[in-house]
Scaffold this motif. Sequence first.
Motif, short mmCIF file in Angstrom:
data_model
loop_
_atom_site.label_atom_id
_atom_site.label_comp_id
_atom_site.label_asym_id
_atom_site.label_seq_id
_atom_site.Cartn_x
_atom_site.Cartn_y
_atom_site.Cartn_z
N VAL A 124 0.84 -1.20 0.00
CA VAL A 124 0.00 0.00 0.00
C VAL A 124 0.87 1.25 0.00
O VAL A 124 0.63 2.19 -0.75
N VAL A 125 1.92 1.24 0.81
CA VAL A 125 2.85 2.37 0.85
C VAL A 125 3.51 2.54 -0.52
O VAL A 125 3.62 3.65 -1.04
N ALA A 126 3.94 1.42 -1.12
CA ALA A 126 4.57 1.48 -2.44
C ALA A 126 3.59 2.03 -3.48
O ALA A 126 3.98 2.84 -4.33
N GLU A 127 2.32 1.62 -3.43
CA GLU A 127 1.31 2.13 -4.37
C GLU A 127 1.24 3.65 -4.28
O GLU A 127 1.26 4.35 -5.30
N VAL A 128 1.12 4.14 -3.07
CA VAL A 128 0.92 5.58 -2.84
C VAL A 128 2.18 6.38 -3.18
O VAL A 128 2.10 7.41 -3.86
N LEU A 129 3.34 5.91 -2.74
CA LEU A 129 4.57 6.70 -2.88
C LEU A 129 5.25 6.56 -4.24
O LEU A 129 5.88 7.51 -4.70
N VAL A 130 5.13 5.39 -4.88
CA VAL A 130 5.94 5.15 -6.07
C VAL A 130 5.16 4.59 -7.25
O VAL A 130 5.21 5.12 -8.35
#
Length: 158
Positions: A124-130
Amino acid sequence: MSSCFEVVTLIHAPPELVFDTSLSVELHTASMAASRERAVAGVTSGLLGPGDRVTWRARHFGVPWRMTSLISGYERPAYFMDEQVAGPFRRWRHAHHFVLAPDGEGTVMRDVVDFAAPAGPLGVVAEVLVLRRYLARLILLRNAHLKRITEETAAPPG
């Protein structure tokens, strides 16, 4: 969680040409040259059609990956959908819509990508940030290549 984004591209070529060219394995490979993407299984050349599968191999973020996609929806020349059946995402659905431009002088192509990264909360963090930005950039790159090729093909000689 999942992420969704949309890219709209105006192409000065008829919808049938844009639709067909969008399904070209060779066009996709050429547009993704920076990531050395290539078809390694399933349909590996020519135009994809309803029910076809293709396995792509590429390198993104320095990491090699494989993804097998299925053409799960197909209504020439208005729409097709490709979906991941095996690969790095928890979910990948890419809808391609083609309509005649309002002035009748080309095609409005609309890509709608719905995806979910693996790895739970880290994904989820990767989706949002990158990932969302990175994937949208890849679609824009592909569409610029598609636009150039189809407009050259559709242009009258001379």
